[in-house]
Design a protein around this motif. Structure first.
Motif, PDB file in Angstrom:
ATOM      1  N   LEU A 155      21.710 -31.772  43.661  1.00 36.03           N
ATOM      2  CA  LEU A 155      20.603 -31.415  44.375  1.00 36.03           C
ATOM      3  C   LEU A 155      20.622 -29.985  45.052  1.00 36.03           C
ATOM      4  CD1 LEU A 155      18.258 -33.655  45.482  1.00 36.03           C
ATOM      5  CD2 LEU A 155      19.702 -33.772  47.483  1.00 36.03           C
ATOM      6  N   ALA A 160      16.803 -32.468  40.503  1.00 31.98           N
ATOM      7  CA  ALA A 160      16.397 -34.015  41.064  1.00 31.98           C
ATOM      8  C   ALA A 160      16.773 -35.092  40.092  1.00 31.98           C
ATOM      9  CB  ALA A 160      14.952 -33.792  41.555  1.00 31.98           C
ATOM     10  N   ARG A 186      16.094 -37.999  49.045  1.00 33.75           N
ATOM     11  CA  ARG A 186      16.120 -36.338  48.877  1.00 33.75           C
ATOM     12  C   ARG A 186      15.688 -35.918  47.603  1.00 33.75           C
ATOM     13  NH1 ARG A 186      17.027 -34.065  53.646  1.00 33.75           N
ATOM     14  NH2 ARG A 186      18.212 -35.231  55.279  1.00 33.75           N
ATOM     15  N   ALA A 187      16.234 -36.785  46.615  1.00 31.44           N
ATOM     16  CA  ALA A 187      15.925 -36.089  45.096  1.00 31.44           C
ATOM     17  C   ALA A 187      14.505 -36.515  44.765  1.00 31.44           C
ATOM     18  CB  ALA A 187      17.003 -37.286  44.287  1.00 31.44           C
ATOM     19  N   HIS A 188      13.714 -37.634  45.257  1.00 33.02           N
ATOM     20  CA  HIS A 188      12.213 -37.857  45.090  1.00 33.02           C
ATOM     21  C   HIS A 188      11.679 -36.507  45.940  1.00 33.02           C
ATOM     22  CE1 HIS A 188      12.393 -41.248  42.906  1.00 33.02           C
ATOM     23  NE2 HIS A 188      12.822 -41.837  43.827  1.00 33.02           N
ATOM     24  N   LEU A 190      12.606 -33.493  46.513  1.00 32.17           N
ATOM     25  CA  LEU A 190      13.045 -32.024  45.745  1.00 32.17           C
ATOM     26  C   LEU A 190      11.942 -32.214  44.417  1.00 32.17           C
ATOM     27  CD1 LEU A 190      14.262 -29.658  45.280  1.00 32.17           C
ATOM     28  CD2 LEU A 190      15.840 -30.961  43.885  1.00 32.17           C
ATOM     29  N   ALA A 191      11.738 -33.481  43.819  1.00 34.51           N
ATOM     30  CA  ALA A 191      10.894 -33.479  42.849  1.00 34.51           C
ATOM     31  C   ALA A 191       9.515 -33.559  43.231  1.00 34.51           C
ATOM     32  CB  ALA A 191      11.295 -34.833  41.903  1.00 34.51           C
TER      33      ALA A 191
END
Length: 233
Positions: A155, A160, A186-188, A190-191
């Protein structure tokens, strides 16, 4: 001679790069010696054969040790307590060291390689033995921790998809792990998929209420609130 012992994902012994066929009776002795702290022969025999007499257990171990030393020389140290020979590499040791390895890694491609390693890092799946239960749980916790560290590091470097994969693998193993839901959210984010991040929160909240009768941790609720009211985090 170089030898490597794989216990994560499956049992495999390779000597000088070539896989060696080992009977199951000898596999379990080698695995126990690799996983447990060095144990005197008497104690290891009682751990591996807890249901019979002490004499029977020790006789079994003597036979197995003789077979291992004859057919796979150099795998065991010539010592009591029993241990592997110093040059034998064990993949479980790599899992234990993974957090410190990740800490100094800056290449996403290398982090993805470690993510693939962590994906299969289940200790001896399909083995059901009392002595192994605690070791399997220890490795499970090491694996979950490593997956989250990998996810947070990916991350940080803007990967992501990699972070999402790490979080999803962790949640497949432990569906109540709120820190992995945070990583997934948080990955979603970031994407650029804020709606998916909120969907993760709602799914986690529903599951936690249904299964454990608890609300999500404040960090999850706060993250969802930020998304709802500000559209970004």
């Amino acid at each position: 001679m170089t030898a490597t012992l794989q216990l994560l994902g499956c049992w495999r012994l390779a000597v000088s790069g070539r896989a060696v066929a080992v009977p199951r009776r000898d596999q379990r002795v080698i695995a126990a010696i690799a996983l447990l702290d060095p144990r005197p022969r008497r104690q290891l025999a009682e751990i591996l054969w807890p249901d019979g007499s002490r004499d029977h257990a020790q006789a079994n171990l003597r036979v197995n040790l003789s077979d291992i030393r004859r057919h796979y020389p150099g795998i065991l140290a010539d010592s009591d307590p029993l241990s592997l020979a110093p040059g034998v590499g064990v993949d479980v040791a790599s899992l234990r060291l993974l957090p410190s390895i990740i800490d100094g890694e800056t290449e996403c491609s290398r982090l993805r390689e470690w993510l693939e390693f962590a994906r299969r890092a289940e200790l001896l799946p399909g083995w059901y033995e009392t002595w192994l239960d605690l070791e399997q749980e220890r490795v499970r916790q090491l694996r979950l921790s490593a997956l989250e560290i990998l996810g947070r590091t990916l991350l940080k470097y803007g990967d992501a998809d990699g972070a999402l994969s790490a979080a999803t693998i962790a949640l497949d193993a432990e569906p109540w792990r709120e820190s992995s839901y945070e990583l997934q959210m948080r990955a979603h984010i970031l994407a650029g998929n804020r709606a998916l991040a909120l969907r993760v929160y709602e799914s986690a909240r529903s599951m936690l209420l249904r299964e454990l009768d608890v609300e999500p941790a404040p960090i999850l609720s706060g993250l969802a609130q930020e998304l709802r009211y500000h559209g970004s985090v």
